[in-house]
Motif scaffolding. Sequence first.
Motif, short mmCIF file in Angstrom:
data_model
loop_
_atom_site.label_atom_id
_atom_site.label_comp_id
_atom_site.label_asym_id
_atom_site.label_seq_id
_atom_site.Cartn_x
_atom_site.Cartn_y
_atom_site.Cartn_z
N GLN A 158 36.29 52.63 44.49
CA GLN A 158 35.77 53.90 43.97
C GLN A 158 35.87 53.97 42.45
O GLN A 158 35.57 55.00 41.86
N LYS A 159 36.28 52.87 41.83
CA LYS A 159 36.45 52.89 40.38
C LYS A 159 36.06 51.53 39.80
O LYS A 159 35.88 50.56 40.53
N GLU A 160 35.94 51.49 38.47
CA GLU A 160 35.65 50.22 37.81
C GLU A 160 36.85 49.29 37.93
O GLU A 160 37.97 49.67 37.57
N GLU A 161 36.58 48.08 38.41
CA GLU A 161 37.65 47.10 38.53
C GLU A 161 37.71 46.24 37.27
O GLU A 161 36.70 45.99 36.62
N TYR A 162 38.91 45.78 36.92
CA TYR A 162 39.10 45.04 35.68
C TYR A 162 38.61 43.60 35.77
O TYR A 162 38.27 42.99 34.77
N GLY A 163 38.61 43.06 36.96
CA GLY A 163 38.20 41.68 37.09
C GLY A 163 38.15 41.27 38.54
O GLY A 163 38.48 42.04 39.45
N ALA A 164 37.74 40.01 38.75
CA ALA A 164 37.63 39.51 40.12
C ALA A 164 38.97 39.57 40.84
O ALA A 164 39.02 39.81 42.05
N TYR A 165 40.06 39.39 40.09
CA TYR A 165 41.37 39.34 40.74
C TYR A 165 41.77 40.67 41.34
O TYR A 165 42.58 40.73 42.28
N THR A 166 41.23 41.79 40.84
CA THR A 166 41.53 43.09 41.43
C THR A 166 40.54 43.46 42.53
O THR A 166 40.90 44.12 43.51
N LEU A 167 39.29 43.04 42.38
CA LEU A 167 38.29 43.38 43.39
C LEU A 167 38.36 42.46 44.61
O LEU A 167 38.09 42.88 45.73
#
Length: 345
Positions: A158-167
């Motif tokens: 539901q929010k902008e993710e910082y990078g692939a490692y968080t998504l």
Amino acid sequence: MNSNPGMPPGRIVTLNNGALRADASCVLYWMQSAQRAENNHALEHAVELAAERSLQVMAVFVLTPCFPDASERHYRFMLEGLRDASTRLARRGIPLAVIPGDPPEEIIRASLKAALVVTDAGHTRILRQWRRRVAEEISCPLIEVETNLVVPVDEASQKEEYGAYTLRPRLHRKIPDFMGNPPAIEVRRPLKKSLFPSLDLDDIPAIMARMKISRAVGPAAFQGGQTEARRQLRRFLDTRLERYDTDRNDPSLDGLSGMSPYLHFGHISPVEIALDVMRRGGAGADPYLEELIVRRELAANFVRHNPHYDSIACLPDWARQTLERHRPDPRPYLYSFEDLETART
């Protein structure tokens, strides 16, 4: 409005509070981002809703004459895909009308003949603006179905993710719920003739002549459409997937899948590709799925949740401050665009 077990409800969002039009004869499928006739969740949901109400299905694509930054190459490839989709849809009794004009205006007008409108999801600013305007101005329901991502963007985060490692872990938790092609629903009341006048997709040069677009970049050396996308996919699976993990970053090798343009125009489903890659397996499968799902859907997350995605304002404060601090740095080599384009650096 979902009774199909093959259609996860997380793909479906109703965008307005319109009432079903009781005197209508069809469900309108507004094809825009998913330009294909098979493995299309939005299309199958439209067919399902029509079958439940004993209605026909009519598909419409609105061809804007001057999409931002589009060239002759983009338009011809897209029209080839629409021609392929039209042929496939006709076999099911679903006419596809390609109507020139402003997409919201034309869909608002077409909706007057429909009990409800189903469309595919779009995440860039202009695509969301189109859907928002239609949702606000039509009197019947507008239902959006995500079919160009494996995991719908808001289901992943539901929010902008910082990078692939968080998504990545969020996607991996959700992938099992969404990794399925939609079953093809029987069209119970086939429609033989379009309800709307349409451009003639058998004469693409005549359509191209009407477009107010750049002619600087000519047609691609390969064709658009679901048929060609599947041919290219089979070639990739048979000849390059096994070495994708080692060959994909070597520009001197033909190591890529060639799926990007087909995914861009929705000529093929990412779920279809992912399932074929998973069935084939091998050393290249996991690296390819990382690119197809995690990296591609990270981009969708960014566009969805960062309103400045297409300007330098999208950068975090520290990045912009660093760029500003280094603005006066000496630059012994300054290259023109032509130098860079022709590798004369």
